[in-house]
Design an enzyme around this catalytic site. Structure first.
Site, PDB file in Angstrom:
ATOM      1  N   CYS A  64       4.254 -90.469 -37.604  1.00 53.41           N
ATOM      2  CA  CYS A  64       3.892 -90.322 -39.186  1.00 53.41           C
ATOM      3  C   CYS A  64       2.894 -91.614 -39.701  1.00 53.41           C
ATOM      4  O   CYS A  64       2.090 -91.152 -40.364  1.00 53.41           O
ATOM      5  CB  CYS A  64       4.889 -90.410 -39.977  1.00 53.41           C
ATOM      6  N   LYS A 114      21.307 -84.480 -39.485  1.00 48.92           N
ATOM      7  CA  LYS A 114      20.685 -83.204 -38.896  1.00 48.92           C
ATOM      8  C   LYS A 114      19.530 -83.527 -38.237  1.00 48.92           C
ATOM      9  O   LYS A 114      18.482 -83.851 -38.615  1.00 48.92           O
ATOM     10  CB  LYS A 114      20.513 -82.032 -40.142  1.00 48.92           C
ATOM     11  N   GLU A 128       9.750 -89.047 -46.608  1.00 47.30           N
ATOM     12  CA  GLU A 128       8.952 -89.643 -45.602  1.00 47.30           C
ATOM     13  C   GLU A 128       7.776 -88.503 -45.019  1.00 47.30           C
ATOM     14  O   GLU A 128       8.212 -87.896 -43.984  1.00 47.30           O
ATOM     15  CB  GLU A 128       9.344 -90.601 -44.773  1.00 47.30           C
ATOM     16  N   GLU A 135      -3.386 -83.986 -41.693  1.00 50.69           N
ATOM     17  CA  GLU A 135      -2.864 -84.527 -40.380  1.00 50.69           C
ATOM     18  C   GLU A 135      -2.847 -83.662 -39.095  1.00 50.69           C
ATOM     19  O   GLU A 135      -2.195 -82.484 -39.285  1.00 50.69           O
ATOM     20  CB  GLU A 135      -1.196 -84.731 -40.955  1.00 50.69           C
TER      21      GLU A 135
HETATM   22  P1  NAI Z   1       9.494 -80.012 -40.052  1.00 46.82           P
HETATM   23  O1  NAI Z   1       9.334 -80.736 -41.291  1.00 46.82           O
HETATM   24  O2  NAI Z   1       9.704 -78.472 -39.851  1.00 46.82           O
HETATM   25  O3  NAI Z   1      10.737 -80.630 -39.391  1.00 46.82           O
HETATM   26  C1  NAI Z   1      11.351 -81.877 -39.626  1.00 46.82           C
HETATM   27  C2  NAI Z   1      12.860 -81.559 -39.838  1.00 46.82           C
HETATM   28  O4  NAI Z   1      13.091 -80.741 -40.909  1.00 46.82           O
HETATM   29  C3  NAI Z   1      13.534 -80.974 -38.490  1.00 46.82           C
HETATM   30  O5  NAI Z   1      14.919 -81.716 -38.486  1.00 46.82           O
HETATM   31  C4  NAI Z   1      13.675 -79.533 -39.094  1.00 46.82           C
HETATM   32  O6  NAI Z   1      14.817 -78.951 -38.447  1.00 46.82           O
HETATM   33  C5  NAI Z   1      14.037 -79.657 -40.435  1.00 46.82           C
HETATM   34  N1  NAI Z   1      13.731 -78.441 -41.329  1.00 46.82           N
HETATM   35  C6  NAI Z   1      12.858 -77.592 -40.925  1.00 46.82           C
HETATM   36  N2  NAI Z   1      12.808 -76.639 -41.941  1.00 46.82           N
HETATM   37  C7  NAI Z   1      13.958 -76.843 -42.826  1.00 46.82           C
HETATM   38  C8  NAI Z   1      14.366 -76.111 -43.826  1.00 46.82           C
HETATM   39  N3  NAI Z   1      13.823 -75.009 -44.439  1.00 46.82           N
HETATM   40  N4  NAI Z   1      15.317 -76.831 -44.575  1.00 46.82           N
HETATM   41  C9  NAI Z   1      15.758 -77.952 -44.045  1.00 46.82           C
HETATM   42  N5  NAI Z   1      15.464 -78.547 -43.088  1.00 46.82           N
HETATM   43  C10 NAI Z   1      14.298 -78.073 -42.517  1.00 46.82           C
HETATM   44  O7  NAI Z   1       8.532 -80.356 -38.970  1.00 46.82           O
HETATM   45  P2  NAI Z   1       7.871 -79.663 -37.583  1.00 46.82           P
HETATM   46  O8  NAI Z   1       7.683 -78.188 -38.000  1.00 46.82           O
HETATM   47  O9  NAI Z   1       8.761 -80.235 -36.366  1.00 46.82           O
HETATM   48  O10 NAI Z   1       6.413 -80.460 -37.556  1.00 46.82           O
HETATM   49  C11 NAI Z   1       5.406 -79.597 -38.105  1.00 46.82           C
HETATM   50  C12 NAI Z   1       4.507 -80.902 -38.650  1.00 46.82           C
HETATM   51  O11 NAI Z   1       5.169 -81.751 -39.573  1.00 46.82           O
HETATM   52  C13 NAI Z   1       3.648 -81.836 -37.822  1.00 46.82           C
HETATM   53  O12 NAI Z   1       2.536 -81.397 -36.996  1.00 46.82           O
HETATM   54  C14 NAI Z   1       3.313 -83.082 -38.533  1.00 46.82           C
HETATM   55  O13 NAI Z   1       2.405 -82.958 -39.264  1.00 46.82           O
HETATM   56  C15 NAI Z   1       4.633 -83.126 -39.550  1.00 46.82           C
HETATM   57  N6  NAI Z   1       5.654 -83.811 -39.111  1.00 46.82           N
HETATM   58  C16 NAI Z   1       5.840 -85.219 -39.606  1.00 46.82           C
HETATM   59  C17 NAI Z   1       6.754 -86.099 -39.224  1.00 46.82           C
HETATM   60  C18 NAI Z   1       6.755 -87.297 -39.711  1.00 46.82           C
HETATM   61  O14 NAI Z   1       7.050 -88.453 -39.317  1.00 46.82           O
HETATM   62  N7  NAI Z   1       6.511 -87.752 -40.893  1.00 46.82           N
HETATM   63  C19 NAI Z   1       7.802 -85.818 -38.382  1.00 46.82           C
HETATM   64  C20 NAI Z   1       7.680 -84.299 -37.901  1.00 46.82           C
HETATM   65  C21 NAI Z   1       6.520 -83.518 -38.147  1.00 46.82           C
END
Ligand code: NAI
Ligand code: MG
Length: 480
Positions: A282, A173, A248, A382
């Site tokens: 990250c 996904k 992660e 972060e």
């Molecule tokens: P997010 O955690 O919402 O998105 C990551 C993935 O999770 C996406 O594919 C999203 O569609 C999915 N997702 C979101 N809600 C979900 C749910 N309820 N159930 C299952 N899957 C779900 O991250 P977002 O909103 O894009 O970014 C917010 C913050 O997250 C950023 O500012 C950063 O701090 C952190 N982040 C960290 C990352 C990393 O590489 N560790 C990558 C992206 C964001």
């Protein structure tokens, strides 16, 4: 552009015909309409992934065949590097040379894990006369993978390659903010001969497709990269079905610089660690811990560098591209305000840039927040943008204490010519990776990667990642 889902080897629309619009962050305008996977689509994909596991073409094929297909995927990625890199730069906004590097790293994942596909071996365990005991490392089954928007093709490949090498099948996904290259990855896997159902790609919304996947009773494993709150939520969903998770979740990684460091090397390393991908990494080195004696010179040189960086649309191959979305941009701006309120000094950047080619894109300047103290929010949370928090220390003990005063523990960098300081810190830092006089090692495909503390658990990259995609069966035979 009109993009479909990939389920069971077919490109299909969403079950309800729904789509969502993907935006180009360099312009703020639309890039593509993409099929929006539903719960029913997730269900079909998981079924297809199970059928592939049981099929002659996949589950019944010799492991060497998996390796050969993966070599073909690596080659296809390299053959298409310009096309894929351009798409990544449009979708995510990152500079073209970074996108090219990401595609090469994606190819490298397939190449690296291709070689292990026919070498995933078990053990024999001595029980004494009359017994033969052996272990077999079987594929864990259907791997559900939820990935973020910051490195779509790299992180897509990072999860797919070890899973496929181990003989698993995958339902992937991609993130709604940047799904395009992960979808290409699925198409390339098919074109390179992976049987239908081995790689299914379902772009869609997190709370809908993502939650349907994480809570699906028939997945066997979940790999998640993203934010801490969503990570906690999906781990709970998986726990209801006793599904193991690799998690992660990012970090607040320190670069620790001593006065005896090679300054040229350090400036380069520290700047790249925070400004690469506009800080949306990250493992970004988002805290600079600098020894008091070196502070003024290092900050002066970083300021000069930040001010000279060209910010612009990804496809124009600038030094730094845009932020992924307006929402993330506003969050970054908010953090700079919070930092100022806490008493930090903006030594460089701190605002949206202006320029003829910046239009309505989501740009932010490379930013240095100086005079940060370890407990400020900008030192603890972060930010996920091009904002470096600069903290001063006096000696090794203080550096270690500040570095470890974090809920995160993903990566740490140490910059010094003194091997004793470097090794002391490497031993006592609480993080999954430590770099000495370097940071990140390219893609780091070969090196186990993952977090201590709230940065997550489990390891991706490197051979250690295979532990997540295999399960051990012990067979005990008595023949006396
Ligand atoms: P997010 O955690 O919402 O998105 C990551 C993935 O999770 C996406 O594919 C999203 O569609 C999915 N997702 C979101 N809600 C979900 C749910 N309820 N159930 C299952 N899957 C779900 O991250 P977002 O909103 O894009 O970014 C917010 C913050 O997250 C950023 O500012 C950063 O701090 C952190 N982040 C960290 C990352 C990393 O590489 N560790 C990558 C992206 C964001
Ligand atoms: Mg989100």
């Amino acid at each position: 552009m009109n993009e479909q889902l990939i389920i069971d080897g077919q490109r299909v629309d969403a079950s309800d015909g729904g789509t969502f619009e993907v935006c180009d962050p360099s312009t703020g305008g639309p890039l593509a309409a993409v099929a929006k996977a539903t719960k029913a689509d997730v269900d079909r994909a998981v079924k297809a992934a199970h059928a592939a596991l049981e099929s002659k073409a996949w589950g019944g094929a010799p492991p060497a065949e998996r390796g050969r297909a993966m070599i073909r995927i690596a080659q296809a990625l390299r053959d298409r590097v310009e096309e894929l890199a351009t798409l990544e730069s449009r979708d995510n906004g990152k500079p073209l040379r970074q996108s090219r590097a990401d595609v090469q790293v994606a190819a490298r994942y397939f190449e690296f894990f291709a070689g292990i596909a026919d070498k995933i071996m078990g053990n024999t365990i001595p029980l004494g006369p009359g017994y033969l005991d052996y272990t077999v490392r079987e594929p864990i089954g259907v791997s559900a993978q939820i990935i973020p928007w910051n490195y779509p093709i790299q992180i897509g490949a990072r999860g797919l390659a070890p899973a496929i090498a181990a003989g698993c099948t995958v339902v992937l996904k991609p993130a709604e903010d940047a799904p395009m290259t992960a979808m290409r990855l699925g198409e390339i896997a098919l074109e390179c001969g992976l049987p239908p159902g081995v790689v299914n790609v379902l772009p869609g919304m997190g709370p809908e497709a993502g939650a349907a996947l994480a809570s699906h009773p028939d997945i066997n494993q979940l790999t998640f990269t993203g934010s801490v709150p969503v990570g906690i939520a999906v781990a709970k969903m998986a726990a209801d079905n006793v599904v193991p998770v690799v998690m992660e979740l990012g970090g607040k990684s320190p670069n620790i610089v001593f006065a005896d460091a090679d300054l040229d090397l350090t400036v380069q390393g520290v700047a790249n660690a925070i400004f690469q991908n506009a800080g949306q990494t990250c493992s970004a080195g988002s805290r600079l811990l600098v020894q008091r004696k070196a502070h003024d010179e290092l900050v002066a040189r970083l300021t000069e560098r930040a001010a000279s960086m060209r910010v612009g649309p990804g496809v124009s191959d600038p030094d730094m591209g845009p932020i992924i979305s307006n929402k993330q941009l506003e969050m970054i701006e908010g953090y700079v305000q919070i930092g100022k309120g806490e008493g930090a000094h903006v030594a460089a950047g701190g605002a949206r840039p202006s320029g003829p080619d910046l239009g309505r894109g989501f740009f932010f300047q490379p930013t240095l927040l100086d005079r940060v103290s370890p407990d400020m929010r900008v030192a603890q949370e972060e930010i996920f943008g091009p904002v470096l928090a600069i903290i001063t220390f006096d000696d090794v003990e203080e550096a270690i204490a500040i570095a470890n005063r974090s809920q995160y523990g993903l990566v740490a960098g140490v910059w010094t010519r003194d091997i004793n300081k470097a090794m002391t810190i490497a031993a006592r830092i609480k993080s999954g990776q430590v770099y000495i006089n370097t940071y990140g090692a390219g893609g780091g495909v070969e090196l186990p990667f993952g977090g201590y503390k709230k940065s997550g658990y489990g390891r991706e990259k490197g051979l250690d990642s295979l532990a997540s995609y295999t399960q051990i069966k012990n067979v005990c035979v008595r023949f006396a």
